[in-house]
Design a protein around this motif. Structure first.
Motif, PDB file in Angstrom:
ATOM      1  N   PRO A  84      11.917  -3.082   0.949  1.00 52.56           N
ATOM      2  CA  PRO A  84      12.608  -1.872   0.498  1.00 52.56           C
ATOM      3  C   PRO A  84      11.987  -0.616   1.094  1.00 52.56           C
ATOM      4  O   PRO A  84      10.784  -0.560   1.345  1.00 52.56           O
ATOM      5  N   ASP A  85      12.803   0.390   1.343  1.00 50.18           N
ATOM      6  CA  ASP A  85      12.316   1.674   1.845  1.00 50.18           C
ATOM      7  C   ASP A  85      11.927   2.549   0.655  1.00 50.18           C
ATOM      8  O   ASP A  85      12.760   3.259   0.094  1.00 50.18           O
ATOM      9  N   LEU A  86      10.649   2.517   0.291  1.00 48.69           N
ATOM     10  CA  LEU A  86      10.170   3.297  -0.845  1.00 48.69           C
ATOM     11  C   LEU A  86       9.683   4.676  -0.426  1.00 48.69           C
ATOM     12  O   LEU A  86       9.648   5.592  -1.246  1.00 48.69           O
ATOM     13  N   MET A  87       9.283   4.795   0.864  1.00 47.13           N
ATOM     14  CA  MET A  87       8.777   6.064   1.373  1.00 47.13           C
ATOM     15  C   MET A  87       9.389   6.304   2.754  1.00 47.13           C
ATOM     16  O   MET A  87       9.848   5.361   3.407  1.00 47.13           O
ATOM     17  N   PRO A  88       9.415   7.561   3.229  1.00 49.22           N
ATOM     18  CA  PRO A  88      10.194   7.883   4.426  1.00 49.22           C
ATOM     19  C   PRO A  88       9.634   7.381   5.744  1.00 49.22           C
ATOM     20  O   PRO A  88      10.383   7.210   6.708  1.00 49.22           O
ATOM     21  N   ASN A  89       8.328   7.106   5.836  1.00 52.06           N
ATOM     22  CA  ASN A  89       7.730   6.697   7.103  1.00 52.06           C
ATOM     23  C   ASN A  89       7.059   5.339   6.952  1.00 52.06           C
ATOM     24  O   ASN A  89       6.593   4.983   5.874  1.00 52.06           O
ATOM     25  N   SER A  90       7.002   4.587   8.046  1.00 52.05           N
ATOM     26  CA  SER A  90       6.338   3.281   8.004  1.00 52.05           C
ATOM     27  C   SER A  90       5.633   3.027   9.321  1.00 52.05           C
ATOM     28  O   SER A  90       6.026   3.550  10.376  1.00 52.05           O
ATOM     29  N   LEU A  91       4.583   2.204   9.249  1.00 47.44           N
ATOM     30  CA  LEU A  91       3.770   1.915  10.424  1.00 47.44           C
ATOM     31  C   LEU A  91       3.121   0.551  10.225  1.00 47.44           C
ATOM     32  O   LEU A  91       2.673   0.212   9.134  1.00 47.44           O
ATOM     33  N   LEU A  92       3.074  -0.242  11.305  1.00 51.65           N
ATOM     34  CA  LEU A  92       2.412  -1.533  11.241  1.00 51.65           C
ATOM     35  C   LEU A  92       0.902  -1.321  11.315  1.00 51.65           C
ATOM     36  O   LEU A  92       0.416  -0.598  12.181  1.00 51.65           O
ATOM     37  N   ILE A  93       0.140  -1.954  10.401  1.00 54.12           N
ATOM     38  CA  ILE A  93      -1.312  -1.781  10.397  1.00 54.12           C
ATOM     39  C   ILE A  93      -2.068  -3.081  10.652  1.00 54.12           C
ATOM     40  O   ILE A  93      -3.272  -3.052  10.912  1.00 54.12           O
ATOM     41  N   ALA A  94      -1.401  -4.230  10.595  1.00 58.39           N
ATOM     42  CA  ALA A  94      -2.072  -5.496  10.903  1.00 58.39           C
ATOM     43  C   ALA A  94      -1.025  -6.549  11.198  1.00 58.39           C
ATOM     44  O   ALA A  94       0.085  -6.514  10.646  1.00 58.39           O
TER      45      ALA A  94
END
Length: 294
Positions: free
Chosen positions: A72-82
């Motif tokens: 789900p899109d809970l926040m406006p930005n996303s980034l892969l961290i692992a």
């Protein structure tokens, strides 16, 4: 930071949820594209049906599988961290696998570079016709609000597995991931996050500019290990924890050392500690790999 936690009971209930199983295939086209993306070389020959192929091909399988479980899109930005790839055996040209993915865990963070954020960890599993697990792919995505955040020249040869010792270092692999490489990777995955190729969009997301995708970097770690091995073995697992972004067109070094050599299941194996070092000498990625010698 939101006034209350976004990790509600409804969101927690998504842990363990799976996408419907589908089928994917290791195809010559997908394998060739993966090799071109990760090595910059155009293969002269295609492996015969049933022949083992480099694990790069899992990137094309992830595309056909739809990538990750529904997050789900809970926040406006996303980034892969692992992310990580793990193999029970080498992939084989032409084989058809059943693929499914699920959300493994959801956690939240307070403070840090992105301020308040939520992490989603997912896993994709690929099984053969007998139901045996062939490979797994895992990723961790972080969601955040950028508006509220706190302000190749290596020399390679086939390794002699009998002479491998703990503490041995892998030769450095020097790479300068270009925007062209990033765009080819996006085409391989058939996903085009705008901050990978649009500098203004990247800065709006709180990044220094266009960056090298995380899955591309884990594939470059795989390449470094695979080229070091030559024909002496195969890569059973590779995983990466992304510490800081690597800007496109900036040179990086991939370094590694042998952390442990051991016998397991009658096979000689080694654990490797890996790192991607940026031009400032800082590790942007910490990695780990397991190899099995022939």
């Amino acid at each position: 930071m939101p006034e209350q936690s976004l990790l509600t009971d409804e969101v927690r209930a998504l842990i363990g949820s799976e996408t419907p199983a589908g089928t994917v295939q290791v195809t010559p086209r997908g394998w060739r594209h993966a090799v071109e993306v990760y090595t910059g070389r155009v293969p002269a020959e295609t492996p015969a049906p049933g022949e083992s192929v480099s694990g790069y091909a899992i990137a094309a399988l992830e595309t056909e599988n739809g990538g990750t479980s529904r997050i789900p899109d809970l926040m406006p930005n996303s980034l892969l961290i692992a992310n990580q790839w793990e193999f029970e055996r080498p992939l084989r040209m032409g084989e058809t696998l059943t693929a499914s993915s699920r959300i493994v865990d959801i956690t939240e963070r307070f403070g840090g570079r992105f301020g308040y954020s939520i992490d989603f960890r997912t896993e994709s599993v690929y099984r053969d016709a007998a139901g045996a697990v062939v490979a797994r792919g895992g990723i961790t995505m972080t969601q955040y609000d950028a508006a509220r955040r706190p302000l190749g020249r290596g020399c390679w040869m086939t390794v002699d597995s009998s002479s491998i010792r703990e503490g041995d270092e892998l030769p450095l692999l020097h790479i300068q991931p270009s925007l062209g490489m990033v765009i080819r990777f996006c085409a391989l995955q058939w996903t085009f996050p705008v901050f990978f190729y649009d500098a203004d969009a990247a800065r709006a997301a709180g990044l220094p500019g266009t960056i090298v995708p995380g899955p591309l970097k884990v594939g470059l770690l795989y390449r470094a290990v695979d080229e070091w091995l030559g024909g002496a073995g195969w890569v059973r697992q590779v995983r990466a924890a992304h510490r800081r972004p690597d800007p496109t067109n900036s040179p990086i070094d991939i370094a590694g050392r042998v952390a442990r050599v051991y016998e397991e299941g009658g096979k000689r194996r080694a654990d490797l500690e890996l790192a991607i070092i940026n031009q400032e000498g800082q590790p942007s990625v910490r990695g780990f790999a397991v190899v099995e010698f022939h």
